[in-house]
Design an enzyme around this catalytic site. Structure first.
Site, PDB file in Angstrom:
ATOM      1  N   GLU A  95     -21.469  11.944  80.816  1.00  0.00           N
ATOM      2  CA  GLU A  95     -21.715  13.091  81.685  1.00  0.00           C
ATOM      3  C   GLU A  95     -20.450  13.616  82.338  1.00  0.00           C
ATOM      4  O   GLU A  95     -20.382  14.772  82.728  1.00  0.00           O
ATOM      5  CB  GLU A  95     -22.733  12.701  82.762  1.00  0.00           C
ATOM      6  N   SER A 143     -34.796  10.951  86.991  1.00  0.00           N
ATOM      7  CA  SER A 143     -35.197  10.760  88.391  1.00  0.00           C
ATOM      8  C   SER A 143     -36.704  10.892  88.577  1.00  0.00           C
ATOM      9  O   SER A 143     -37.372  11.676  87.897  1.00  0.00           O
ATOM     10  CB  SER A 143     -34.487  11.783  89.287  1.00  0.00           C
TER      11      SER A 143
END
Length: 381
Positions: free
Chosen positions: A235, A119
């Site tokens: 994930e 991010s």
């Protein structure tokens, strides 16, 4: 779907439970010491598809057993989660033999910790908006840019960074996946982000010409988007079941508090409690179905939408059953300042971020719409 535990799984459960009891008997250990203890015990990397890197082999059901026992033991939050469950499967799928031999053993031994450089400010969950650049100079890359919401960056030895290696590229084209050492004074700076909870699990990371070796490029130059998307699929694995056990314990405490405060007499509160319980059971069966191999490209996004919203609603319910007392701090303000949040206050505030980090709800819905339902892509402004 049939999902059960065989006698050998129950034997594995007894072994895991005994080991956890023995090593947690003296109280909570330091985070790094705990990772190395797990490594010595062979408990890191149970789900890796390649052996020989210091990890014991375990079936899928045994991985579930370990995750459940770990959560039931209230064992410490893992600081090696990112290296074990995100980086390692990615290297196994896309890395060279040299990369696997260099990095997997140190993760398996709990010796090197990792963080994730995805991010960025202005991009958030939109990974295709990455602006961090990496310029190659013979056998090294020089990385410049900023990452944000980087979990455990203040403890990590390494960071896997998604950076733009083709200057004129846009969106998901021209990105590369690089392994970057964090110990580069003057070139890598970590700044903790103080949250509503008063804690700083997340960080800003600034790269000012940080160096990554060309041999630590994973998946080939310009192929970073494919590698990054593959990693996000890892994930939502077995660890989600352990997460759900933690959720169940939190829900149990909320129910106990509702009984103590009398809030359970309110039919609206009772309805919310029943809904939370039913949704948690649904999440468990959905996770087991996914682990069983009967899945689709949108399964990780569905799982994230389910648990993110569920946990945030639980935080709101925790405040509701506490009543007015939920809004105040310790009675003795002078002695307690700066005071710490209690468990329910922390749950309420931290869970506000659950629908944002790890891919916001909006991003997850877009993935489902485009990749599963085949709807037209959203026009870019």
């Amino acid at each position: 779907m049939e999902f059960g535990f065989a006698p050998e799984d129950e034997g594995f459960r007894r072994e895991a439970r005994a080991w956890l009891e023995e090593h947690l008997d003296a109280g909570p250990p330091a985070r790094q010491d705990w990772e190395r203890a797990l490594g010595r015990g062979g408990w890191i990397g149970l789900g890796w598809t390649e052996g020989g890197y210091g990890n014991r082999q375990a079936t899928l059901t045994q991985q579930v057993v370990w995750a459940e026992e770990y959560a039931h033991a209230n064992a410490p939050t893992r600081s090696g989660h990112i290296g074990e469950n995100l980086l390692a499967p990615t290297l196994i799928a896309h890395g060279t033999q040299e990369q696997k031999a260099r990095f997997l053993p140190t993760v398996a031994r709990g010796e090197e910790l990792w963080c994730q450089g995805y991010s960025e400010p202005g991009a958030g969950s939109d990974l295709a908006g990455v602006r961090t650049t990496a310029v190659r100079d013979t056998d090294t890359y020089h990385i410049t840019g900023q990452k944000i919401w980087t979990s455990l960056a203040h403890e990590a030895d390494w960071c896997f960074v998604l950076a733009r290696t083709q200057p004129e590229s846009t969106r998901h084209h021209g990105l590369s996946f690089l392994l970057v050492p964090m110990d580069q004074p003057g070139r890598v700076e970590v700044r903790p982000i103080r949250q509503l909870t008063g804690t700083s699990e997340f960080n800003e990371v600034f790269f000012d010409g940080a160096v990554a070796r060309a041999e630590h490029l994973v998946g080939g130059e310009g192929n970073g988007w494919h590698v990054a998307m593959s990693l996000l699929g890892f994930e939502r694995g077995v660890s989600t079941l352990a997460q759900q056990i933690g959720f169940a314990e939190e829900l149990g405490r909320v129910v106990e508090t509702a009984v103590e405060t009398g809030a359970v007499a309110d039919p609206v509160v009772r309805d919310r409690i029943v809904r939370q319980w039913a949704e948690l059971r649904t999440m468990r069966w959905n996770a087991l179905r996914t682990l069983g191999g009967r899945t689709d490209p949108g399964a990780p996004s569905v799982a994230k939408l389910l648990w993110g919203g569920w946990h945030r609603r639980l935080g709101e319910l925790a405040m509701q059953v506490r009543g007015a007392a939920a809004a105040v701090g310790p009675v003795d303000w002078a002695a307690a300042a700066p005071y710490e949040l209690d468990a329910f206050q922390h749950l309420f505030l931290f869970s506000r971020a659950d629908t944002i980090y790890g891919g916001s709800d909006e991003i997850q819905r877009t993935i489902i719409a485009e990749r599963v339902l085949g709807l037209p892509r959203e026009p870019k402004g």
